[in-house]
Design a protein around this motif. Sequence first.
Motif, short mmCIF file in Angstrom:
data_model
loop_
_atom_site.label_atom_id
_atom_site.label_comp_id
_atom_site.label_asym_id
_atom_site.label_seq_id
_atom_site.Cartn_x
_atom_site.Cartn_y
_atom_site.Cartn_z
N ARG A 161 2.43 1.68 -3.42
CA ARG A 161 1.49 2.10 -4.46
C ARG A 161 1.11 3.58 -4.25
NH1 ARG A 161 -4.04 0.44 -6.60
NH2 ARG A 161 -3.76 1.51 -8.58
N MET A 162 0.89 3.95 -2.98
CA MET A 162 0.53 5.34 -2.71
C MET A 162 1.64 6.29 -3.18
SD MET A 162 -1.15 6.21 0.92
CE MET A 162 -1.29 4.60 1.60
N ALA A 163 2.89 5.96 -2.77
CA ALA A 163 4.01 6.84 -3.12
C ALA A 163 4.21 6.87 -4.63
CB ALA A 163 5.28 6.36 -2.41
N ASP B 186 11.61 11.82 -0.29
CA ASP B 186 11.02 11.05 0.79
C ASP B 186 10.13 9.93 0.22
OD1 ASP B 186 10.67 10.52 3.47
OD2 ASP B 186 8.79 11.64 3.56
N LEU B 187 9.35 10.28 -0.81
CA LEU B 187 8.46 9.28 -1.41
C LEU B 187 9.27 8.15 -2.04
CD1 LEU B 187 5.73 11.59 -2.99
CD2 LEU B 187 5.48 10.11 -1.00
N SER C 31 0.83 -1.21 0.00
CA SER C 31 0.00 0.00 0.00
C SER C 31 0.86 1.25 0.00
CB SER C 31 -0.90 0.02 1.23
OG SER C 31 -1.73 -1.09 1.25
N SER C 32 1.89 1.26 0.86
CA SER C 32 2.73 2.46 0.89
C SER C 32 3.41 2.66 -0.46
CB SER C 32 3.81 2.37 1.97
OG SER C 32 3.39 1.63 3.05
N GLN D 59 1.52 11.41 -10.57
CA GLN D 59 0.50 12.41 -10.83
C GLN D 59 1.10 13.62 -11.53
OE1 GLN D 59 -1.14 12.86 -6.91
NE2 GLN D 59 -3.03 11.87 -7.56
N VAL E 78 0.61 17.74 -9.88
CA VAL E 78 1.31 18.23 -8.69
C VAL E 78 2.78 18.41 -9.02
CG1 VAL E 78 1.52 17.89 -6.22
CG2 VAL E 78 -0.12 16.53 -7.51
N MET F 241 10.66 5.98 0.55
CA MET F 241 9.61 5.12 1.09
C MET F 241 9.43 3.89 0.19
SD MET F 241 5.78 6.39 1.95
CE MET F 241 6.37 7.83 2.78
N VAL G 219 10.15 16.24 -0.68
CA VAL G 219 9.01 15.32 -0.64
C VAL G 219 9.22 14.19 -1.65
CG1 VAL G 219 6.52 15.10 -0.96
CG2 VAL G 219 7.46 17.17 0.07
N THR H 75 2.04 6.20 -7.12
CA THR H 75 0.97 6.88 -7.86
C THR H 75 1.01 8.39 -7.59
OG1 THR H 75 -0.54 6.31 -6.08
CG2 THR H 75 -0.61 4.93 -8.04
N ALA H 76 1.46 8.76 -6.39
CA ALA H 76 1.59 10.18 -6.11
C ALA H 76 2.64 10.80 -7.02
CB ALA H 76 1.96 10.40 -4.64
N TRP I 172 5.91 18.11 -7.07
CA TRP I 172 6.41 17.74 -5.75
C TRP I 172 7.70 18.48 -5.45
CZ3 TRP I 172 3.02 15.27 -2.95
CH2 TRP I 172 2.07 14.47 -3.58
#
Lengths: 367, 227
Positions: free
Chosen positions: A154-156, A174-175, A151-152, A162, A165, A178, A171, A158-159, A167
């Motif tokens: 996939r979240m990072a 950091d992503l 989950s982490s 995007q 945005v 992660m 950040v 897909t963020a 980034w």
Amino acid sequence: MDESQSGNVGPERVVRCTAVTAYLLVALIMAAITGGLIIVRPHLSLATVALIYLLVVFLAAGRLGRGPSILASLLAVLAANYFFTIPYNTFVVASPQDVLALLVFLFVAETTSRMAARQQKAAEAEILRKTDELKSILLSAVSHDLRTPLSSIRMAATALLQQDVRWQDDVRRDLLQMIDSEAARLSRLVGNLLDLSRIEAGALRPLREPHEVQEVVARAVDAAGDRLQAHRVSVDVDPNTPLVPLDMTMMENVLINLLDNAGRNAPEGSQIRMVVRPDGANVVVRVENDGPGIPPELAGQIFNRFATANQGRQGTGLGLAICKGLIEAHGGRIWVERPGEPGARFAFSLPVEMRTAAGAPLRSAAR
Amino acid sequence: MSGARILAVDDEPQIRRALRRTLEGHGYEVRTAGTGDEALRALPWRPDVILLDLMLPDLDGLAVARRVREQSTVPIIVISVRGEEDRKVQALDVGCDDYITKPFGMDELLARIRVALRHAAGQTVAPVVQANDLRIDFERRLVTRGGDEIHLTPTEYDVLKYLVQHAGKVVTHRMLLQQVWGAEHLDETQYLHVFMSQLRRKLEPHPARPQYILTEPGVGYRFRSPV
């Protein structure tokens, strides 16, 4: 399966009689008992003899199954007639009493062996059911553990993908970090599962070479570091600690699992302490945190698979089971200190000398 | 950027960190909680949306949702995992607004958050809703597709109306049954399957691959939010 083949010794015993040995055993026992009874024959009534034989038939039915107990019944009736019915040492013409005795013996043999077989079947079914239950617990635990890093990641990812945005550099970094550390965690989880299956199969072969414990500790802290950002980790190694023969990868894995466990259970911002001390013929490593601690009733079983002290189902409880397996493969021991008090403290000892062949557990590991 | 306040409740520190980083990047103000107790203590901060993992170390996620509902109507989006359908439905039935299944992508999460914020803002459904060539005119009770009128039975219309009023949000079987058929028919999900299949045949260009009325397996239905 014929009961006589199963040996009917209960599921927990491994002794299994083949058909032939079971029959031979019955014949031998009957011979021995008959011999003994003949010696004290003047003091025995026929009823006592019959009761003793009945006992043998009963035990044979329960332990060895139907076939051998029927043999015992036949031998008992013949022996009672030949050796214990006056005139001794002759076969008396079959009387209705003998037929009745034989029927009683056969009845006991049949019902007892049937009951024993039924019990064994129930026990086997219970074992199967438990195995199934364990399997499904393992599956759901493993899928929970795998899903969290997934989950982490996939979240990072897909963020970062995007387009609406921009980034900031820190950040973005950091992503990415992660994603990296969570992928490493996934890979460790898979490694844990492999270790577990090797431990269960008894196929664990540690490659033990003398190492500085401090080095292993440092490597583990580095590897677990990213997930312990919210905690302070202190390391205290006694300078007199001798080299310890250990498998670097396995011991690193033990320490990471213990650190991981501490990180999950200790409040953010608290300290996780690692203390290494020589202790006679062993080196003892302690990992303690300021979490809620281990309830005394769990201290003994926390190293079993799937045992976990909190009900939130954080972690599978596999980590500690793996620690135990890996440490025992080194001839060491792991335990919980001061259970029931706040702040969990896990300790394990490793023998300083290679007293056993690699992999053989050493029971005498001193505390 | 809306700057709305989001309270993210998850027992896994890594998930909390990922949520905080990404949501803050999208201009939301984020607070995180690792336990149900922390979550409840963060309520006076007045979050606009709560992301709630059902698996928490202290309080059950459902209990947290109930306690939140006792004092607030803030939208709650449940973070769940596959295989938790029962608990998901329970969560929706105690008043959670939506759910999202791990592992999810940020686009999906952001879309759910936007829908939740929109509904919370009390935006009433427009008298006319247009989704692609589908047009629903609530004032005239008229449904058309590509200009052609679609004849719906009163029940079909009620089902569609309820779904569209909650566009973008999941609607559980129970909610639909309660709303359209009444409290005494709460368990008769077969009604729903029949009516949904009829509705889809009338509304969807490809009923087997619906683009308006989406199935949420084991939970209910979702009317795709018109863009």
